[in-house]
Design a protein around this motif. Structure first.
Motif, PDB file in Angstrom:
ATOM      1  N   PRO A  24       3.322 -62.627  56.659  1.00 20.25           N
ATOM      2  CA  PRO A  24       3.330 -61.704  57.804  1.00 20.25           C
ATOM      3  C   PRO A  24       3.630 -60.266  57.377  1.00 20.25           C
ATOM      4  CG  PRO A  24       4.527 -63.710  58.343  1.00 20.25           C
ATOM      5  CD  PRO A  24       4.220 -63.776  56.874  1.00 20.25           C
ATOM      6  N   ASP A  25       2.948 -59.324  58.031  1.00 15.28           N
ATOM      7  CA  ASP A  25       3.135 -57.898  57.758  1.00 15.28           C
ATOM      8  C   ASP A  25       2.825 -57.162  59.054  1.00 15.28           C
ATOM      9  OD1 ASP A  25       3.084 -55.245  56.998  1.00 15.28           O
ATOM     10  OD2 ASP A  25       1.853 -55.555  55.219  1.00 15.28           O
ATOM     11  N   LEU A  26       3.844 -56.984  59.886  1.00 17.03           N
ATOM     12  CA  LEU A  26       3.621 -56.463  61.230  1.00 17.03           C
ATOM     13  C   LEU A  26       3.177 -55.002  61.234  1.00 17.03           C
ATOM     14  CD1 LEU A  26       6.543 -58.277  63.000  1.00 17.03           C
ATOM     15  CD2 LEU A  26       4.146 -58.476  63.615  1.00 17.03           C
ATOM     16  N   ARG A  27       3.663 -54.207  60.300  1.00 13.19           N
ATOM     17  CA  ARG A  27       3.217 -52.814  60.273  1.00 13.19           C
ATOM     18  C   ARG A  27       1.720 -52.736  59.984  1.00 13.19           C
ATOM     19  NH1 ARG A  27       2.044 -48.139  57.945  1.00 13.19           N
ATOM     20  NH2 ARG A  27       3.161 -46.259  58.637  1.00 13.19           N
ATOM     21  N   SER A  28       1.283 -53.450  58.971  1.00 15.56           N
ATOM     22  CA  SER A  28      -0.149 -53.479  58.669  1.00 15.56           C
ATOM     23  C   SER A  28      -0.933 -54.123  59.803  1.00 15.56           C
ATOM     24  CB  SER A  28      -0.394 -54.242  57.366  1.00 15.56           C
ATOM     25  OG  SER A  28       0.194 -53.575  56.265  1.00 15.56           O
ATOM     26  N   GLY A  29      -0.320 -55.095  60.465  1.00  9.03           N
ATOM     27  CA  GLY A  29      -0.989 -55.758  61.579  1.00  9.03           C
ATOM     28  C   GLY A  29      -1.236 -54.822  62.748  1.00  9.03           C
ATOM     29  N   ILE A  30      -0.252 -53.991  63.069  1.00  7.42           N
ATOM     30  CA  ILE A  30      -0.412 -53.032  64.159  1.00  7.42           C
ATOM     31  C   ILE A  30      -1.596 -52.101  63.881  1.00  7.42           C
ATOM     32  CG2 ILE A  30       0.645 -50.992  65.217  1.00  7.42           C
ATOM     33  CD1 ILE A  30       3.359 -52.494  64.909  1.00  7.42           C
ATOM     34  N   ILE A  31      -1.697 -51.642  62.646  1.00  9.81           N
ATOM     35  CA  ILE A  31      -2.803 -50.762  62.268  1.00  9.81           C
ATOM     36  C   ILE A  31      -4.127 -51.521  62.316  1.00  9.81           C
ATOM     37  CG2 ILE A  31      -3.793 -49.447  60.349  1.00  9.81           C
ATOM     38  CD1 ILE A  31      -0.864 -48.789  59.527  1.00  9.81           C
ATOM     39  N   ALA A  32      -4.132 -52.748  61.807  1.00  5.90           N
ATOM     40  CA  ALA A  32      -5.368 -53.538  61.749  1.00  5.90           C
ATOM     41  C   ALA A  32      -5.934 -53.819  63.136  1.00  5.90           C
ATOM     42  CB  ALA A  32      -5.107 -54.847  61.001  1.00  5.90           C
ATOM     43  N   ILE A  33      -5.060 -54.143  64.089  1.00  5.53           N
ATOM     44  CA  ILE A  33      -5.596 -54.483  65.405  1.00  5.53           C
ATOM     45  C   ILE A  33      -6.081 -53.246  66.149  1.00  5.53           C
ATOM     46  CG2 ILE A  33      -4.179 -56.561  65.517  1.00  5.53           C
ATOM     47  CD1 ILE A  33      -2.383 -55.199  67.554  1.00  5.53           C
ATOM     48  N   ARG A  34      -5.426 -52.106  65.940  1.00  4.38           N
ATOM     49  CA  ARG A  34      -5.929 -50.884  66.576  1.00  4.38           C
ATOM     50  C   ARG A  34      -7.286 -50.497  65.986  1.00  4.38           C
ATOM     51  NH1 ARG A  34      -4.712 -47.019  70.107  1.00  4.38           N
ATOM     52  NH2 ARG A  34      -5.642 -44.964  69.756  1.00  4.38           N
ATOM     53  N   VAL A  71     -11.147 -60.258  72.183  1.00  6.63           N
ATOM     54  CA  VAL A  71     -10.645 -59.892  70.849  1.00  6.63           C
ATOM     55  C   VAL A  71      -9.131 -60.068  70.895  1.00  6.63           C
ATOM     56  CG1 VAL A  71     -10.580 -58.110  69.062  1.00  6.63           C
ATOM     57  CG2 VAL A  71     -12.566 -58.287  70.573  1.00  6.63           C
ATOM     58  N   TYR A  72      -8.709 -61.320  70.734  1.00 11.46           N
ATOM     59  CA  TYR A  72      -7.297 -61.683  70.875  1.00 11.46           C
ATOM     60  C   TYR A  72      -6.607 -61.564  69.519  1.00 11.46           C
ATOM     61  CZ  TYR A  72      -7.412 -63.361  75.709  1.00 11.46           C
ATOM     62  OH  TYR A  72      -7.488 -63.440  77.077  1.00 11.46           O
ATOM     63  N   THR A  73      -5.740 -60.583  69.409  1.00 13.40           N
ATOM     64  CA  THR A  73      -5.148 -60.238  68.119  1.00 13.40           C
ATOM     65  C   THR A  73      -3.714 -60.733  67.959  1.00 13.40           C
ATOM     66  OG1 THR A  73      -4.480 -58.076  68.991  1.00 13.40           O
ATOM     67  CG2 THR A  73      -6.604 -58.203  67.846  1.00 13.40           C
ATOM     68  N   ASN A  74      -3.153 -61.345  69.003  1.00 12.03           N
ATOM     69  CA  ASN A  74      -1.843 -61.991  68.864  1.00 12.03           C
ATOM     70  C   ASN A  74      -1.908 -63.328  69.590  1.00 12.03           C
ATOM     71  OD1 ASN A  74      -0.021 -59.724  71.110  1.00 12.03           O
ATOM     72  ND2 ASN A  74      -2.172 -60.127  71.016  1.00 12.03           N
ATOM     73  N   LYS A  75      -1.448 -64.358  68.919  1.00 18.00           N
ATOM     74  CA  LYS A  75      -1.701 -65.725  69.343  1.00 18.00           C
ATOM     75  C   LYS A  75      -0.389 -66.442  69.669  1.00 18.00           C
ATOM     76  CE  LYS A  75      -4.052 -69.591  69.801  1.00 18.00           C
ATOM     77  NZ  LYS A  75      -4.903 -69.799  70.972  1.00 18.00           N
ATOM     78  N   PRO A  76      -0.191 -66.886  70.920  1.00 14.46           N
ATOM     79  CA  PRO A  76       1.022 -67.651  71.242  1.00 14.46           C
ATOM     80  C   PRO A  76       0.998 -69.022  70.573  1.00 14.46           C
ATOM     81  CG  PRO A  76      -0.499 -67.687  73.099  1.00 14.46           C
ATOM     82  CD  PRO A  76      -1.096 -66.759  72.084  1.00 14.46           C
ATOM     83  N   ARG A  77       2.136 -69.479  70.137  1.00 15.23           N
ATOM     84  CA  ARG A  77       2.246 -70.803  69.533  1.00 15.23           C
ATOM     85  C   ARG A  77       3.322 -71.589  70.271  1.00 15.23           C
ATOM     86  NH1 ARG A  77      -2.314 -70.953  67.006  1.00 15.23           N
ATOM     87  NH2 ARG A  77      -1.579 -72.979  66.348  1.00 15.23           N
ATOM     88  N   THR A  78       2.979 -72.775  70.706  1.00 16.63           N
ATOM     89  CA  THR A  78       3.881 -73.571  71.533  1.00 16.63           C
ATOM     90  C   THR A  78       5.202 -73.855  70.826  1.00 16.63           C
ATOM     91  OG1 THR A  78       1.981 -74.603  72.616  1.00 16.63           O
ATOM     92  CG2 THR A  78       4.092 -75.722  72.835  1.00 16.63           C
ATOM     93  N   THR A  79       5.147 -74.169  69.548  1.00 17.49           N
ATOM     94  CA  THR A  79       6.370 -74.498  68.809  1.00 17.49           C
ATOM     95  C   THR A  79       6.843 -73.333  67.936  1.00 17.49           C
ATOM     96  OG1 THR A  79       5.150 -75.371  66.901  1.00 17.49           O
ATOM     97  CG2 THR A  79       5.653 -76.916  68.699  1.00 17.49           C
ATOM     98  N   GLY A  80       6.088 -72.237  67.910  1.00 15.45           N
ATOM     99  CA  GLY A  80       6.420 -71.128  67.036  1.00 15.45           C
ATOM    100  C   GLY A  80       5.799 -71.241  65.658  1.00 15.45           C
ATOM    101  N   GLU A  81       5.193 -72.388  65.356  1.00 17.83           N
ATOM    102  CA  GLU A  81       4.574 -72.610  64.055  1.00 17.83           C
ATOM    103  C   GLU A  81       3.086 -72.282  64.112  1.00 17.83           C
ATOM    104  OE1 GLU A  81       6.056 -73.640  61.130  1.00 17.83           O
ATOM    105  OE2 GLU A  81       7.929 -73.320  62.223  1.00 17.83           O
ATOM    106  N   GLY A  82       2.531 -71.908  62.968  1.00 21.86           N
ATOM    107  CA  GLY A  82       1.097 -71.685  62.881  1.00 21.86           C
ATOM    108  C   GLY A  82       0.722 -70.211  62.889  1.00 21.86           C
ATOM    109  N   TYR A  83      -0.568 -69.945  62.751  1.00 22.04           N
ATOM    110  CA  TYR A  83      -1.102 -68.589  62.686  1.00 22.04           C
ATOM    111  C   TYR A  83      -0.890 -67.873  64.015  1.00 22.04           C
ATOM    112  CZ  TYR A  83      -4.603 -64.862  62.221  1.00 22.04           C
ATOM    113  OH  TYR A  83      -5.249 -63.654  62.188  1.00 22.04           O
ATOM    114  N   LYS A  84      -0.234 -66.728  63.964  1.00 20.50           N
ATOM    115  CA  LYS A  84       0.127 -66.006  65.183  1.00 20.50           C
ATOM    116  C   LYS A  84      -0.794 -64.820  65.452  1.00 20.50           C
ATOM    117  CE  LYS A  84       5.074 -67.185  64.944  1.00 20.50           C
ATOM    118  NZ  LYS A  84       5.074 -67.904  63.660  1.00 20.50           N
ATOM    119  N   GLY A  85      -1.890 -64.741  64.710  1.00 22.14           N
ATOM    120  CA  GLY A  85      -2.855 -63.693  64.983  1.00 22.14           C
ATOM    121  C   GLY A  85      -2.789 -62.534  64.014  1.00 22.14           C
ATOM    122  N   MET A  86      -3.789 -61.656  64.137  1.00 18.13           N
ATOM    123  CA  MET A  86      -3.937 -60.527  63.224  1.00 18.13           C
ATOM    124  C   MET A  86      -2.752 -59.564  63.296  1.00 18.13           C
ATOM    125  SD  MET A  86      -7.183 -57.911  62.948  1.00 18.13           S
ATOM    126  CE  MET A  86      -8.344 -59.190  62.483  1.00 18.13           C
TER     127      MET A  86
END
Length: 342
Positions: free
Chosen positions: A111-121, A86-101
């Motif tokens: 992007p919404d990192l606060r909501s993302g932190i809650i969503a992945i937990r 269950v990989y919720t953060n995704k590395p991107r080689t160039t920094g572009e593209g979907y970086k995960g939940m």
């Protein structure tokens, strides 16, 4: 300045208090942690299978997929330890593209990192509560794992992160097995150095504090293939590669010498169907060598409900929006084969 602060994020303690781990789920995690540690340490002959989507992009399809895994885990639990990927953060080689939940709880939204932190937990808690399993995730941002350190049973440090000091030292303070991938160059020495660092105690700065770690004796290697100086993929799952790794391990004083083989990425050239064949070759290598049977503790497979991949806005439920994955039908057959041959 070239950086602006968008907002302050809640501390891990706040998020954990809002979305707590129950005593029942804490007990489940303790059982699962022990089961996985026993495999890494050689106290159990079971075989690890870390399997799931390249990236966990939506809660409903990930939970449906994980429920299917849970049913197989019950049937094959005498031989396999199945760990949902269950990989919720995704590395991107160039920094572009979907970086995960973590970055985008809804892949097509901003992007919404606060909501993302809650969503992945919440997602990891639901995997535990609804499926009876505990998950693996990638430690992409060392400081962010504090939001999940009470719910995960396995973490991986990726090929782009494994040479980073903060990742290595943070791994030394974890109390669960952590897999250190070979770097994109494929260098085994760099990978083993990262395991050495993770297995030893350190003093460093973490989340604004002066911390000291105990060292993590369950740190081990993950082989995921590499690339040569021209950018061409170079696999490292073959018998000769595994023997070389065994011999290099033997020259160290590392504890719990163990390897997990990632059968996608540069090992498959991202040809996702090749994962089935590669798993078969890894199992054959184990069967031919007592040393490799002891060394190779598991495989890592990328799989989802539907095979292949699609654009972020593709709209096909249960189909990867990052790297292509095996579909469920092939995955189910493969897990039965692994249980038969491991």
């Amino acid at each position: 300045m070239g950086m602006k602060i968008n907002c302050s994020l809640p501390a891990p303690e706040e998020i954990k208090a809002e979305y707590p781990l129950s005593e029942e789920l804490a007990s489940l995690k303790n059982r699962r942690d022990k089961e996985i540690k026993d495999v890494i340490a050689g106290r159990s002959d079971k075989f690890l299978v870390i399997v799931g989507p390249c990236s966990a992009d939506r809660e409903d399809s990930v939970l449906e997929y994980t429920e299917k895994l849970a049913q197989l885990a019950e049937k094959l639990g005498d031989r396999l330890v199945i760990i949902p990927r269950v990989y919720t953060n995704k590395p991107r080689t160039t920094g572009e593209g979907y970086k995960g939940m973590l970055h985008q709880p809804r892949p097509t939204d901003a992007p919404d990192l606060r909501s993302g932190i809650i969503a992945i937990r919440k997602l990891h808690l639901k995997v535990m509560g609804e499926c009876g399993l505990t998950s693996a995730d990638e430690m992409l941002y060392p400081e962010n794992r504090s939001y999940l350190d009470d719910v995960l049973s396995y973490e991986a440090v990726g090929a782009r992160s494994v040479e980073d000091q903060q990742h290595r030292l943070t791994a030394s303070g974890m109390d669960i097995p952590v897999g250190m991938k070979n770097p994109t160059s494929g260098d085994f020495t760099v990978m083993l150095n990262s395991v050495f660092a993770a297995q030893h105690p350190h003093n460093f700065i973490y989340r604004g504090c002066d911390v000291t770690t105990d060292g993590n004796e369950y740190a081990h290697v993950i082989l995921r293939g590499g690339v040569d100086k021209y950018g061409s993929g170079v696999p490292n799952y073959h018998f000769e590669d595994l023997i070389r790794l065994h011999d290099m391990y033997e020259k160290t004083e590392l504890k719990n010498r163990a390897a997990v083989i990632d059968v996608n990425h540069s090992n498959s050239g991202k040809r996702y169907k090749e994962q089935v064949r590669i798993v078969g070759e890894v199992l054959h290598s184990r069967s031919c060598s007592p040393e490799l049977r002891t060394l190779v503790k598991g495989v890592m497979i990328e799989s989802y409900l539907e095979e292949g991949c699609q654009p972020v806005n593709g709209g096909v439920y249960g189909k990867s929006i990052t790297d292509p994955c095996l579909g469920w039908a092939d995955t189910e057959k493969l897990l039965y084969t692994i249980a038969e041959k491991c």
